[in-house]
Scaffold this motif. Structure first.
Motif, PDB file in Angstrom:
ATOM      1  N   LEU A   1      16.899 -44.257 -46.626  1.00 43.84           N
ATOM      2  CA  LEU A   1      16.456 -44.745 -47.936  1.00 43.84           C
ATOM      3  C   LEU A   1      15.019 -45.267 -48.003  1.00 43.84           C
ATOM      4  O   LEU A   1      14.296 -44.923 -48.943  1.00 43.84           O
ATOM      5  CB  LEU A   1      17.426 -45.810 -48.449  1.00 43.84           C
ATOM      6  N   PRO A   2      14.559 -46.093 -47.074  1.00 46.96           N
ATOM      7  CA  PRO A   2      13.182 -46.605 -47.217  1.00 46.96           C
ATOM      8  C   PRO A   2      12.126 -45.499 -47.182  1.00 46.96           C
ATOM      9  O   PRO A   2      11.050 -45.653 -47.753  1.00 46.96           O
ATOM     10  CB  PRO A   2      13.013 -47.541 -46.005  1.00 46.96           C
ATOM     11  N   TYR A   3      12.444 -44.401 -46.533  1.00 46.56           N
ATOM     12  CA  TYR A   3      11.467 -43.319 -46.381  1.00 46.56           C
ATOM     13  C   TYR A   3      11.492 -42.346 -47.550  1.00 46.56           C
ATOM     14  O   TYR A   3      10.457 -41.767 -47.888  1.00 46.56           O
ATOM     15  CB  TYR A   3      11.723 -42.578 -45.069  1.00 46.56           C
ATOM     16  N   VAL A   4      12.653 -42.174 -48.182  1.00 47.57           N
ATOM     17  CA  VAL A   4      12.741 -41.181 -49.254  1.00 47.57           C
ATOM     18  C   VAL A   4      12.781 -41.794 -50.652  1.00 47.57           C
ATOM     19  O   VAL A   4      12.511 -41.102 -51.628  1.00 47.57           O
ATOM     20  CB  VAL A   4      13.961 -40.243 -49.073  1.00 47.57           C
ATOM     21  N   ALA A   5      13.128 -43.086 -50.756  1.00 48.79           N
ATOM     22  CA  ALA A   5      13.257 -43.697 -52.079  1.00 48.79           C
ATOM     23  C   ALA A   5      12.320 -44.878 -52.280  1.00 48.79           C
ATOM     24  O   ALA A   5      12.512 -45.670 -53.203  1.00 48.79           O
ATOM     25  CB  ALA A   5      14.706 -44.119 -52.313  1.00 48.79           C
ATOM     26  N   GLY A   6      11.335 -45.020 -51.414  1.00 52.69           N
ATOM     27  CA  GLY A   6      10.302 -46.024 -51.607  1.00 52.69           C
ATOM     28  C   GLY A   6      10.806 -47.457 -51.571  1.00 52.69           C
ATOM     29  O   GLY A   6      11.737 -47.794 -50.846  1.00 52.69           O
TER      30      GLY A   6
ATOM     31  N   TRP B   1      14.871 -51.927 -50.568  1.00 49.50           N
ATOM     32  CA  TRP B   1      15.733 -53.038 -50.966  1.00 49.50           C
ATOM     33  C   TRP B   1      17.208 -52.655 -50.851  1.00 49.50           C
ATOM     34  O   TRP B   1      18.040 -53.462 -50.412  1.00 49.50           O
ATOM     35  CB  TRP B   1      15.405 -53.501 -52.382  1.00 49.50           C
ATOM     36  N   ILE B   2      17.540 -51.447 -51.236  1.00 55.02           N
ATOM     37  CA  ILE B   2      18.936 -50.993 -51.129  1.00 55.02           C
ATOM     38  C   ILE B   2      19.346 -50.925 -49.660  1.00 55.02           C
ATOM     39  O   ILE B   2      20.458 -51.328 -49.296  1.00 55.02           O
ATOM     40  CB  ILE B   2      19.123 -49.639 -51.832  1.00 55.02           C
TER      41      ILE B   2
ATOM     42  N   GLY C   1      11.854 -49.523 -41.325  1.00 51.78           N
ATOM     43  CA  GLY C   1      11.371 -48.757 -42.474  1.00 51.78           C
ATOM     44  C   GLY C   1      11.304 -49.597 -43.731  1.00 51.78           C
ATOM     45  O   GLY C   1      10.321 -49.546 -44.482  1.00 51.78           O
ATOM     46  N   ALA C   2      12.355 -50.397 -43.950  1.00 52.09           N
ATOM     47  CA  ALA C   2      12.368 -51.256 -45.138  1.00 52.09           C
ATOM     48  C   ALA C   2      11.263 -52.303 -45.046  1.00 52.09           C
ATOM     49  O   ALA C   2      10.548 -52.551 -46.023  1.00 52.09           O
ATOM     50  CB  ALA C   2      13.730 -51.927 -45.292  1.00 52.09           C
TER      51      ALA C   2
END
Length: 173
Positions: A50-55, A60-61, A111-112
């Motif tokens: 998620l941190p890499y593909v959804a910014g 946060w998610i 990543g986050a």
């Protein structure tokens, strides 16, 4: 019975008559373990991506997913410990499967963290280096304390087992 165990029994509906049948209980416990592990792995993989593909939103998610997974894992470990089972003393923790999990945790939080620091920190890596300079030694100390506690629990469990074995041997004489 502690309040934690009573609450866990309520959440797990463990007093239902369904659990009176040993075969049903064993099969359900195994199915629950498979479900828990599936949820854990799906969550870890999702949080790592998620941190890499959804910014920033994905970061946060990912943090939310990891916090939820860690909470559930600690409830499982805590309930088992309250029932007399310490997973840190009854199983080998240096396994490839656990190493993959640790890598996924690192990718998730790393990543986050990087995504959020770049977004909220204006792209400066000064705070990242400062945080690493403080966090790395603290993490190493926490890891060393954890390893020492695990070894002590394992040693205490071995002593208790030996004592119980000796008592059983003395009773048969």
């Amino acid at each position: 019975m502690s309040a934690f165990v009573r609450a866990a029994r309520f959440v797990g509906d463990l007093d239902d008559e369904f659990y009176a049948d040993e075969l049903q209980r064993d099969a359900w416990n195994e199915a629950s373990a498979v479900g828990f592990q599936s949820l854990l792995w799906i969550g870890l993989v999702s949080a790592a991506i998620l941190p890499y593909v959804a910014g920033v939103t994905g970061a946060w998610i990912a943090i939310g997913i990891i916090v939820a997974l860690l909470t559930v894992a600690y409830v499982v470990i805590g309930y088992a410990r309250a029932r007399g089972i310490d997973m840190y003393t009854v199983q080998e923790l240096r396994r490839p499967r656990l190493m993959v999990g640790l890598v996924l945790y690192f990718l998730s939080f790393g990543g986050a963290g990087i995504r959020l620091l770049i977004h909220y920190g204006g792209g400066s890596f000064g705070p990242v280096l400062f945080g690493a300079a403080i966090g790395a030694p603290l993490g190493l100390v926490a890891g060393a304390v954890g390893i020492k506690r695990r070894r002590r629990r394992r040693h205490d469990a071995e002593l208790a087992a030996e004592k119980a074995e000796l008592q059983g041997f003395e009773e048969t004489d």
